[in-house]
Structure formats: structure tokens, C-alpha cells
Design a protein around this motif. Structure first.
Motif, mmCIF file in Angstrom:
data_model
loop_
_atom_site.group_PDB
_atom_site.id
_atom_site.type_symbol
_atom_site.label_atom_id
_atom_site.label_comp_id
_atom_site.label_asym_id
_atom_site.label_seq_id
_atom_site.Cartn_x
_atom_site.Cartn_y
_atom_site.Cartn_z
ATOM 1 N N THR A 145 0.748 -1.214 0.012
ATOM 2 C CA THR A 145 0.097 -0.005 -0.011
ATOM 3 C C THR A 145 0.722 1.223 0.019
ATOM 4 O O THR A 145 0.374 2.404 -0.442
ATOM 5 C CB THR A 145 -0.984 0.029 1.242
ATOM 6 O OG1 THR A 145 -0.364 -0.550 2.335
ATOM 7 C CG2 THR A 145 -2.070 -0.823 0.950
ATOM 8 N N ASN A 146 2.025 1.259 0.514
ATOM 9 C CA ASN A 146 2.940 2.531 0.610
ATOM 10 C C ASN A 146 3.261 2.837 -0.886
ATOM 11 O O ASN A 146 3.206 4.000 -1.502
ATOM 12 C CB ASN A 146 4.201 2.125 1.478
ATOM 13 C CG ASN A 146 3.702 2.407 2.798
ATOM 14 O OD1 ASN A 146 3.033 3.003 3.226
ATOM 15 N ND2 ASN A 146 4.673 1.583 3.606
ATOM 16 N N ALA A 149 0.192 3.751 -2.968
ATOM 17 C CA ALA A 149 -0.265 5.292 -2.632
ATOM 18 C C ALA A 149 0.743 6.251 -3.404
ATOM 19 O O ALA A 149 0.120 7.352 -3.937
ATOM 20 C CB ALA A 149 -0.371 5.533 -1.225
ATOM 21 N N GLN A 156 -2.077 9.518 2.107
ATOM 22 C CA GLN A 156 -2.164 8.261 3.318
ATOM 23 C C GLN A 156 -2.654 8.669 4.436
ATOM 24 O O GLN A 156 -2.133 9.432 5.053
ATOM 25 C CB GLN A 156 -0.867 7.422 3.464
ATOM 26 C CG GLN A 156 -0.312 6.917 2.162
ATOM 27 C CD GLN A 156 0.919 6.083 2.656
ATOM 28 O OE1 GLN A 156 1.777 6.523 2.424
ATOM 29 N NE2 GLN A 156 0.802 4.645 2.705
ATOM 30 N N ARG A 160 -7.785 5.595 4.934
ATOM 31 C CA ARG A 160 -7.403 5.074 3.573
ATOM 32 C C ARG A 160 -8.482 5.299 2.634
ATOM 33 O O ARG A 160 -8.591 4.570 1.559
ATOM 34 C CB ARG A 160 -7.119 3.401 3.748
ATOM 35 C CG ARG A 160 -6.052 3.270 4.751
ATOM 36 C CD ARG A 160 -5.395 1.904 4.554
ATOM 37 N NE ARG A 160 -6.230 0.878 4.737
ATOM 38 C CZ ARG A 160 -5.960 -0.436 4.944
ATOM 39 N NH1 ARG A 160 -4.660 -0.724 4.481
ATOM 40 N NH2 ARG A 160 -6.748 -1.309 4.973
ATOM 41 N N LEU A 163 -7.471 4.785 -1.040
ATOM 42 C CA LEU A 163 -6.976 3.580 -1.554
ATOM 43 C C LEU A 163 -8.144 2.635 -1.561
ATOM 44 O O LEU A 163 -7.934 1.142 -1.886
ATOM 45 C CB LEU A 163 -5.964 2.828 -0.356
ATOM 46 C CG LEU A 163 -4.502 3.735 -0.571
ATOM 47 C CD1 LEU A 163 -3.767 3.211 0.390
ATOM 48 C CD2 LEU A 163 -4.062 3.886 -2.120
ATOM 49 N N TYR A 186 1.054 -0.869 8.258
ATOM 50 C CA TYR A 186 0.945 0.275 8.932
ATOM 51 C C TYR A 186 2.016 0.881 9.450
ATOM 52 O O TYR A 186 3.003 0.183 10.009
ATOM 53 C CB TYR A 186 -0.184 -0.060 10.181
ATOM 54 C CG TYR A 186 -0.729 1.303 10.744
ATOM 55 C CD1 TYR A 186 -1.899 1.883 10.090
ATOM 56 C CD2 TYR A 186 -0.281 1.609 11.821
ATOM 57 C CE1 TYR A 186 -2.509 3.160 10.652
ATOM 58 C CE2 TYR A 186 -0.724 2.814 12.695
ATOM 59 C CZ TYR A 186 -1.710 3.598 11.819
ATOM 60 O OH TYR A 186 -2.324 4.466 12.365
ATOM 61 N N GLU A 198 -6.947 -0.034 11.654
ATOM 62 C CA GLU A 198 -6.875 -0.638 10.315
ATOM 63 C C GLU A 198 -6.949 -1.954 10.045
ATOM 64 O O GLU A 198 -7.329 -2.517 9.160
ATOM 65 C CB GLU A 198 -5.598 0.159 9.664
ATOM 66 C CG GLU A 198 -5.165 -0.215 8.091
ATOM 67 C CD GLU A 198 -4.137 0.833 7.610
ATOM 68 O OE1 GLU A 198 -4.114 1.977 7.664
ATOM 69 O OE2 GLU A 198 -2.887 -0.105 7.516
#
Length: 281
Positions: A145-146, A149, A156, A160, A163, A186, A198
């Protein structure tokens, strides 16, 4: 059913971290040769990680190699395949053709060594179903996800929001193809409340578990992604009520005032299978 509630990245260049991983209750480990290892340490880390694979008992242990196009990718795949981990985790897989190339490069690996493909770019999200279906050796999708994004130029933020569309698309692709799917990491290891929230969001979205970057995240993640005692008790009642309804010649039952059909029974059976797999009641 093999639990993958908590999947912890461990830096391949850090011998103490690799040793500490033996004591952690993570369901699975990713021994990392990519982001966690400096360029001048990658060759030594590869040797250390490949030698460590068999040191974790029955734990599911994987190796994350460096991505295609890097100077280490080919040698990483060759060494990781020969080491025979549970899986080889490959970053930034963007197409079915790339899966086929990885599969070919791992032809020498033992049959039990699977491919875990990381989904980290917009094109990978759009191709996610094709990636997941490209090979029976590919068993798990891992959200990065990093990077996703960053590639989306998305903020971020808590919850979220930017996303959520891509996350849902990837879960749909995993379910349509029968693959396991893991949520991304996370980043703020000091924010226990935000991390728990999350985790709950990922569980509610349908993820099987979450990738982690700190040992302190393991136990809360395990708890959130495991069925609760109340869920297990309810699952038993659903199965019992539906069984009695069938014996009575009825196609539906009621539990707590709600109608129960086959789909609810299937979900109850999944909950009980997970509870049994993790040693729950």
C-alpha cells in the motif's frame, strides 16, 4: 486452512532480528532482501536468509526477493528457489506474463515453494485478477500500500479513503480466483489505536491477514483477524439450527430471529475451521 493473520517482515541483513523472529507468534514471516537491505549488504543478506529458512520449525517462512530490473533479481530467485522456503515473495508484479517468468525462474524450486505476488502499482491493480489466475503456483496476493499510494499520488490518511477502491478490487480478484490476500503495512508503530482500527478495516474488507513491520504489531493483529469467542459460539448455533431444520424437512432455519440459509452455514464452517487452525475453541 492455514492462518495468515499476521505476516511479519524481518530484515534479511539483521542477524539478531532473524534470531528474534523464532520467538514471535507471527503466523508467517517474510525474510526481506528488498527494502530492508542496503545495496552493499544484499549479497550477504541473501546468503544469511537462505541459510536461515529451515530454522523456524513448522512456521511458514518466505523470502522477499528484489524486483525485476534490479541487479539482484535473477540471483535472488535462483538462491531463494534452491533454499526451498514456503514461498518466494516478488515485489511489483504487474502482469500475468511476469508471473510466468517468475514461475519459469523457480522451476528448480521444491514443489512446496509457492509464489506470493505483491500488488503495488495501478497497473497491477487493474491486472490483479489475471495475475492471480496466471499460475497454480501463485497462492497469495500481498498489497504494497505504501508504493501503491505513491504511484497513485494519493494521500495516506486515516481510513485510507483514497485506497478503498483499489483495495476492494484486489480482494474481489483474490476471491474470484481462490487466492489468499494480505493487507499492506501500517507505518506508525507507535499508534496502537490506529493500527488496530486499520486491522479491523482490513478484516471487514475481506483480507485474510495483514503484513507487519514491527513485532509489537503481531499479537493485536492475531487477535483482530481471529474469530472471537462470540463468533465461534454463534457459528456452532448456526450449524446446529440448520442441521435440525434439514432433519425436519425445512430449507431454512432461524437463529436470534434471523433467517439462516446455506450461505450462512458456509460462513459458519469457515469461522470454525479458522478457529481450529489457530488452536481456538
Amino acid at each position: 486452512m492455514r492462518p495468515r493473520r499476521s505476516v511479519l517482515y524481518m530484515p534479511g541483513a539483521n542477524e539478531r532480528a532473524l534470531e528474534k523472529a523464532k520467538t514471535l507468534p507471527a503466523d508467517a514471516l517474510i525474510l526481506d532482501l528488498e527494502d530492508a537491505v542496503a545495496p552493499d549488504a544484499k549479497v550477504a543478506a541473501r546468503e544469511r536468509v537462505c541459510a536461515a529458512v529451515g530454522s523456524y520449525g513448522s512456521r511458514e517462512v518466505t523470502i522477499r526477493v528484489n524486483g525485476a530490473g534490479t541487479p539482484w533479481h535473477v540471483d535472488d530467485l535462483r538462491a531463494a528457489g534452491a533454499a526451498g522456503p514456503s514461498a518466494v515473495v516478488v515485489p511489483k508484479v504487474n502482469s500475468a506474463d511476469e508471473v510466468h517468468a517468475i514461475e519459469k525462474a523457480l522451476a528448480h524450486a521444491p514443489d512446496h515453494t509457492a509464489i506470493w505476488a505483491m500488488i503495488e502499482t495501478p497497473v497491477a491493480v487493474l491486472n490483479c485478477a489475471a495475475i492471480a489466475a496466471a499460475s497454480p503456483r501463485l497462492t497469495v496476493l500481498v498489497l504494497g500500500t505504501n508504493d501503491l499510494a505513491k504511484e497513485m499520488v494519493a494521500a495516506q490518511v486515516p481510513g485510507r479513503g483514497p485506497l478503498l477502491g483499489p483495495l476492494s478490487m484486489c480482494v474481489l480478484a483474490a476471491r474470484a480466483t481462490g487466492r489468499v490476500i494480505l493487507d499492506g503495512v501500517y507505518n506508525d508503530v507507535r499508534d496502537a489505536a490506529g493500527f488496530a482500527e486499520e486491522c479491523r478495516q482490513g478484516r471487514d474488507f475481506g483480507f485474510d491477514g495483514k503484513t507487519l513491520i514491527h513485532p509489537g504489531q503481531v499479537e493485536p493483529c492475531n487477535e483482530i483477524f481471529a474469530p472471537s469467542a462470540a463468533e465461534v459460539e454463534h457459528a456452532h448455533r448456526v450449524i446446529a439450527a440448520f442441521g435440525q431444520a434439514q432433519r425436519d424437512g425445512r430449507g431454512v432455519a432461524t437463529v436470534d430471529g434471523r433467517m439462516i440459509e446455506n450461505l450462512h452455514v458456509a460462513n459458519a464452517e469457515r469461522i470454525l475451521a479458522m478457529a481450529e487452525a489457530i488452536g481456538g475453541p
